[in-house]
Every structure is written in C-alpha cells, then in structure tokens.
Design an enzyme around this catalytic site. Sequence first.
Site, PDB file in Angstrom:
ATOM      1  N   ARG A 246      68.822  55.470 -11.307  1.00  0.00           N
ATOM      2  CA  ARG A 246      68.796  56.911 -11.561  1.00  0.00           C
ATOM      3  C   ARG A 246      69.522  57.208 -12.863  1.00  0.00           C
ATOM      4  O   ARG A 246      70.585  56.659 -13.145  1.00  0.00           O
ATOM      5  CB  ARG A 246      69.464  57.672 -10.401  1.00  0.00           C
ATOM      6  CG  ARG A 246      68.654  57.666  -9.122  1.00  0.00           C
ATOM      7  CD  ARG A 246      67.420  58.553  -9.230  1.00  0.00           C
ATOM      8  NE  ARG A 246      66.609  58.563  -8.026  1.00  0.00           N
ATOM      9  CZ  ARG A 246      65.546  57.793  -7.846  1.00  0.00           C
ATOM     10  NH1 ARG A 246      65.188  56.934  -8.788  1.00  0.00           N
ATOM     11  NH2 ARG A 246      64.833  57.881  -6.745  1.00  0.00           N
ATOM     12  N   GLU A 275      63.885  64.375 -17.319  1.00  0.00           N
ATOM     13  CA  GLU A 275      62.590  63.714 -17.512  1.00  0.00           C
ATOM     14  C   GLU A 275      61.478  64.742 -17.576  1.00  0.00           C
ATOM     15  O   GLU A 275      61.459  65.651 -16.742  1.00  0.00           O
ATOM     16  CB  GLU A 275      62.336  62.723 -16.366  1.00  0.00           C
ATOM     17  CG  GLU A 275      63.372  61.605 -16.314  1.00  0.00           C
ATOM     18  CD  GLU A 275      63.139  60.609 -15.181  1.00  0.00           C
ATOM     19  OE1 GLU A 275      62.208  60.834 -14.368  1.00  0.00           O
ATOM     20  OE2 GLU A 275      63.867  59.611 -15.103  1.00  0.00           O
ATOM     21  N   HIS A 294      60.244  55.818 -16.737  1.00  0.00           N
ATOM     22  CA  HIS A 294      60.455  55.814 -15.291  1.00  0.00           C
ATOM     23  C   HIS A 294      59.232  55.265 -14.557  1.00  0.00           C
ATOM     24  O   HIS A 294      58.659  55.920 -13.681  1.00  0.00           O
ATOM     25  CB  HIS A 294      60.808  57.208 -14.780  1.00  0.00           C
ATOM     26  CG  HIS A 294      61.637  57.177 -13.537  1.00  0.00           C
ATOM     27  ND1 HIS A 294      62.510  58.177 -13.195  1.00  0.00           N
ATOM     28  CD2 HIS A 294      61.755  56.246 -12.536  1.00  0.00           C
ATOM     29  CE1 HIS A 294      63.112  57.882 -12.048  1.00  0.00           C
ATOM     30  NE2 HIS A 294      62.667  56.719 -11.633  1.00  0.00           N
TER      31      HIS A 294
END
Length: 342
Positions: A246, A275, A294
């Site tokens: 994370r 993001e 990601h």
Amino acid sequence: MHATLPPDTMSWNILATSSTIAGIGAESADFLRNNDCKVTIAEPFRAQSAADLQRLLPGIQAVYAGADEFSAELLASSEAAELRIISRWGVGFERIDVDAATAHGIVIAYTPGMLDEAVADYTFALLLGIARRIHTAHASMITGEWAPQCGHDVHGKTLGIIGCGRIGTAVARRAAGFNLRVLACDPAPNDAAKNLGVEFVPLESLLAQSDFVSLHATVTPETKGLMSKAQLNLMKPDAYLINTGRGALVDETALAKVLDDSGIAGAAVDAFVEEPLPKEHPFRTAKNLLLAPHQAAFSNETGRKVSAACAEAIVDLMRGERPKMVLNPEVFDSPQLRAKLN
C-alpha cells in the site's frame, strides 16, 4: 459461476468502479448481465472519492468496487440508501468504514487469498528488475544506445519482509530459490513462514541488515507512513525498497529525497498514496526508481478468478444467499441488514 437467475427474481443495479470489469474481468460483467443485473461503469475508471460515489450511488444496490472511499458520511447518506453490498475486487479495505457499513446493514465482500501468488510473482519481478537495472537498460536500447549497466546480485543476499502474512510468506517461498536469507517483521509471526526458515526480528534490525526490503503490511494507524525518513535512513546505501503493498506505508516525499541523495540504491513502487499518480509527483523525476501502475495482481488467470468471485458475491446476495467471503459477517445478525436472506 452460477446458472442464470430465474426470471421472477428481482434484479439489481450494479455500479462498477474497478477497471478490471472492462478488461480481464469482462466475463464477470457478462455474468452479472445474464443474471438480469444492470451494470453501470464509472467514468473515468479510478479509485472513486466519497464525493464521486455520492453522485453515482442513487438507485444502486451493489458496487463492484476498486479502492474506493466509502466514508461513514457517505454510507449514512440518502444517496447510499439502497446500497446492499460492496464487493471489493481485492483485499484492501482501509478506505471502507467497516463499522459504518455494518451499522447500516451493508455487506462487504472481498477476495482474501486469491491474489497472493500473483502479487508474490510480481514482487520478485520488481525486485529483479530494479536490482539488475532491466528497466533502464530497456529504455536506453529503445533510444538506440548500447550501454550495459551494472546492478546488484540477488542470490545469496538478505531479504527483509515487512508484513509476513499470506503474501509475505509467498514471497519468502520464492526467495528460497535465490538462496536468500529472509528476515521478517510482523506483530503475529506465522508458522508457515517460520517453517521456511524466516527469522522474525524487530523493524530496526530488519532495515539495517536487509539488501532488499519488501512491504506487505496492512495499513493501520501504526503502519501509516511506516517507511519515514528515519526508517529509510536505517537502510544500507546499496539496499533496495520494493512496495507492492500500500502506498500509505511510505512517506513518498522522504523516499524521493533519499533516492535523489543516493541514500539507498533504488526502489520499485507499485502502490501510491494517490492513484493515479499525480503528474507533478516527485517520484516522476526521482533517481533509481522503477514505477508501475498498481498492477501486481493483474495477471490474466488470477484476474479472471478474482473478477468472477467479485461478481458471484453480488449475485449470491441478490439470490438471498450469503457470499462466500465476507469481511463483516456480523452484519448477517443485524436487524439493519438491507438484503433479504432465504
């Protein structure tokens, strides 16, 4: 997946915020539609803020969710009054107010254990890529250069795993093939990792000894910003940081500064505080940094399985059945439960 619903079963309106539903999870969208659900795809595809969701949720019974922000205020709002289930594509739930969802009778489904191997594979891909300078060698070749670059050996070194649960243990299994000594820091050491020879040590010891540090901890008040300037300065100058966990685990400004100052040899980052990554973020110009959007869990095979589970949880609840993997099972005993069970 289940067979289609009988024609007299009530259908639901589904909001899809996870981009996988339009890619590797396309079959899960077909499954929902074949069960008479109406699927609305959020535009643009990204982690939605609570304000975005408040605009999108009226008339919605289920969310096929990415890393969206389900705040207590949103879940108590009139716009979310029909919401029965948040079906999370993945395992992270730090942006969901679980207590508020439970209080309002909203089921939270997720997919624990289904992403472990794909994320562990990708963690090692990033580790190897940054250590052996694969990304910079490729970039130079594209421009017509021929400039071999020296990185660092991986075999025989020390790997430190911060957060050694399912994914961290899967990474430790892969480390055995590279003859790596593996250290771990976790408040709850597990036997599976110990049986692999993993040594559990305090954080400071791990950072001081490790040639590679890989982040897999969950985000809690204690771990938020865990890799701060002070912790980064404990790492060896020739060590690497890998984050497929994370973004909130890292002080991003501090990491960019340490990289620019050559305080560590490099970093590979797949998860970020915000993001998509802002255009002016310091990571975009930091030295010795490998970035990815990601995508650690985004393999075709795993992606299809997780997408199917995400959709099946919605249809199960719509049928009056309990989904298989629920984060807040106590909701089923609540008089506030919004879904009707058989």
